[in-house]
Scaffold this motif. Sequence first.
Motif, PDB file in Angstrom:
ATOM      1  N   VAL A 121       0.813  -1.338  -0.191  1.00 43.52           N
ATOM      2  CA  VAL A 121       0.014  -0.513  -0.078  1.00 43.52           C
ATOM      3  C   VAL A 121       1.006   1.247  -0.164  1.00 43.52           C
ATOM      4  O   VAL A 121       1.420   0.827   1.022  1.00 43.52           O
ATOM      5  CB  VAL A 121      -0.387   0.551   1.162  1.00 43.52           C
ATOM      6  CG1 VAL A 121      -1.694   1.428   1.003  1.00 43.52           C
ATOM      7  CG2 VAL A 121      -2.038  -1.479   1.581  1.00 43.52           C
ATOM      8  N   GLU A 122       0.495   2.061  -0.981  1.00 45.35           N
ATOM      9  CA  GLU A 122       1.527   3.629  -1.524  1.00 45.35           C
ATOM     10  C   GLU A 122       0.401   4.794  -1.513  1.00 45.35           C
ATOM     11  O   GLU A 122       0.218   4.524  -2.892  1.00 45.35           O
ATOM     12  CB  GLU A 122       2.546   3.188  -2.068  1.00 45.35           C
ATOM     13  CG  GLU A 122       3.882   2.054  -2.297  1.00 45.35           C
ATOM     14  CD  GLU A 122       4.392   1.617  -3.377  1.00 45.35           C
ATOM     15  OE1 GLU A 122       3.437   1.566  -4.292  1.00 45.35           O
ATOM     16  OE2 GLU A 122       5.985   1.716  -3.208  1.00 45.35           O
ATOM     17  N   GLY A 123       0.507   5.559  -0.128  1.00 43.17           N
ATOM     18  CA  GLY A 123      -0.461   6.016  -0.693  1.00 43.17           C
ATOM     19  C   GLY A 123      -1.963   6.263  -0.624  1.00 43.17           C
ATOM     20  O   GLY A 123      -2.439   5.102   0.084  1.00 43.17           O
ATOM     21  N   THR A 124      -2.539   6.126  -2.430  1.00 35.61           N
ATOM     22  CA  THR A 124      -4.328   6.186  -2.297  1.00 35.61           C
ATOM     23  C   THR A 124      -3.774   4.599  -2.856  1.00 35.61           C
ATOM     24  O   THR A 124      -5.131   4.401  -3.527  1.00 35.61           O
ATOM     25  CB  THR A 124      -4.963   7.347  -2.302  1.00 35.61           C
ATOM     26  OG1 THR A 124      -3.565   7.387  -4.424  1.00 35.61           O
ATOM     27  CG2 THR A 124      -4.573   8.402  -1.695  1.00 35.61           C
ATOM     28  N   GLY A 125      -2.825   4.405  -3.277  1.00 33.36           N
ATOM     29  CA  GLY A 125      -3.110   3.152  -4.706  1.00 33.36           C
ATOM     30  C   GLY A 125      -2.701   1.969  -4.033  1.00 33.36           C
ATOM     31  O   GLY A 125      -1.818   2.315  -3.050  1.00 33.36           O
ATOM     32  N   SER A 126      -2.256   0.522  -4.467  1.00 36.69           N
ATOM     33  CA  SER A 126      -1.301  -0.548  -4.103  1.00 36.69           C
ATOM     34  C   SER A 126      -0.864  -1.242  -5.701  1.00 36.69           C
ATOM     35  O   SER A 126      -1.376  -0.948  -6.143  1.00 36.69           O
ATOM     36  CB  SER A 126      -2.885  -1.260  -3.276  1.00 36.69           C
ATOM     37  OG  SER A 126      -3.453  -2.143  -3.621  1.00 36.69           O
ATOM     38  N   ARG A 127      -0.184  -2.230  -5.323  1.00 38.04           N
ATOM     39  CA  ARG A 127      -0.183  -2.860  -6.219  1.00 38.04           C
ATOM     40  C   ARG A 127       0.950  -3.731  -5.664  1.00 38.04           C
ATOM     41  O   ARG A 127       0.888  -4.464  -3.864  1.00 38.04           O
ATOM     42  CB  ARG A 127       1.576  -2.262  -6.804  1.00 38.04           C
ATOM     43  CG  ARG A 127       3.030  -1.755  -5.773  1.00 38.04           C
ATOM     44  CD  ARG A 127       3.748  -1.461  -6.585  1.00 38.04           C
ATOM     45  NE  ARG A 127       4.957  -0.859  -5.899  1.00 38.04           N
ATOM     46  CZ  ARG A 127       5.998  -1.517  -5.283  1.00 38.04           C
ATOM     47  NH1 ARG A 127       6.332  -2.763  -6.093  1.00 38.04           N
ATOM     48  NH2 ARG A 127       7.263  -1.109  -4.747  1.00 38.04           N
ATOM     49  N   TYR A 128       0.606  -5.658  -6.067  1.00 38.70           N
ATOM     50  CA  TYR A 128       1.444  -6.373  -5.219  1.00 38.70           C
ATOM     51  C   TYR A 128       2.876  -7.067  -6.359  1.00 38.70           C
ATOM     52  O   TYR A 128       3.133  -6.286  -7.405  1.00 38.70           O
ATOM     53  CB  TYR A 128       0.427  -7.825  -6.007  1.00 38.70           C
ATOM     54  CG  TYR A 128      -0.968  -7.934  -5.981  1.00 38.70           C
ATOM     55  CD1 TYR A 128      -1.753  -7.195  -7.180  1.00 38.70           C
ATOM     56  CD2 TYR A 128      -0.842  -8.261  -4.944  1.00 38.70           C
ATOM     57  CE1 TYR A 128      -3.465  -7.395  -6.068  1.00 38.70           C
ATOM     58  CE2 TYR A 128      -2.952  -8.123  -4.513  1.00 38.70           C
ATOM     59  CZ  TYR A 128      -3.962  -7.760  -5.289  1.00 38.70           C
ATOM     60  OH  TYR A 128      -5.490  -7.826  -4.652  1.00 38.70           O
TER      61      TYR A 128
END
Length: 381
Positions: A344-351
């Motif tokens: 989770v980074e700020g208002t988004g996320s990535r796998y």
Amino acid sequence: MGTATLDDGTDMDASPPRARRRRGPGRAGRIAGLVVAVVVLGTAAAAMSGMVGMAGPSGAGTDRTAGALPPATTTVKRQTLTDTRDADGELGYGPATTAVSRRPGTITWLPDSGARITRGKPLYRVDDRPVVLMYGSTPAYRDLRIGTEGPDVARLERNLRKLGYTGFTVDDEYTGATASAVARWQDDRGLEETGVVELGRVVFAPGKVRVDSLEAEAGQPVAPGQKVLTYTGTTKVITVQLGAEDRRMARKGAEVSVTMPDGKSVAGEVTEVATVIEPGEGPDADPETRLEALVSLRRQKAASGLDQAAVDVTFTASRREDVLTVPVSALVALREGGFGVEVVEGTGSRYLAVRTGLFSGGRVEISGDGLAEGMTVGMPK
């Protein structure tokens, strides 16, 4: 009459329409479609509620917006993980060995239960002649006389030398010099000076012993093979019963932690592991295989004043120091295979794809490119 809108967007009047229309799926078909949709949605919900989730359509690298962020988060920690197993232990003196008579006669003296016997001292007396304790790991099995050769001869000679008898070479040969030393030893103990150590005159044990229980009484006739007493070592040890599947934990030489009755922790070491097969409890029950581990205490003083006590033993199968970890529930199963975490980074996320290592205490060791301590990762509620 009002109208009801189906999931496919078709309007349906309360009364049958007059105009002709193209035939679509009947009521049974619509119900079946709804059932399939419910099953699919239920299966997906069950998968997401498990310990390991499923990543997005394209797995690692997929971005999600704020509206689809995970419901909870945690941070990647750097720590030491250990694979441990707690077991109940019994503090005592270890398994008892039975001393049986090898000669016929009458028992004329027995030590008290709990007595400690050292090298050269009588373990018991038959016909008022001593059966003497000597140190060695192999039981006596024959008479020893001039011309006899073997490791049992060397074991006898080592004991004679420790008891102060000299004039012979400690080796595998029973010579005239050995017989002379034996005759002096016999004279000192009130035995006939034959120079021959007959079977049943000496009991070999690994070291000094503690009399555990008496199996006979003074004045009782005894025959070869009859039990006289049982004995243990004099060092306090812990006996632990384990399942056969715990063999990886109980390895000879493995370090353990022992929690004593007063709550203090003492270091210990596994000194022996034996496989024990016990018969089943019923006539048709299969036998049960288990492990019996003996644990020695690094500090014997920690057991001072305790002859028997219940303790807790913690075995450690493996240890991983200074590794990155997350809760097991933070793992997601990637569609292309393997596992990842949702960063989770700020208002988004990535796998981010990761490699898993040791699992312990609800956490898992992870590693991978781009992974760092302190990262925020997704978690289920």
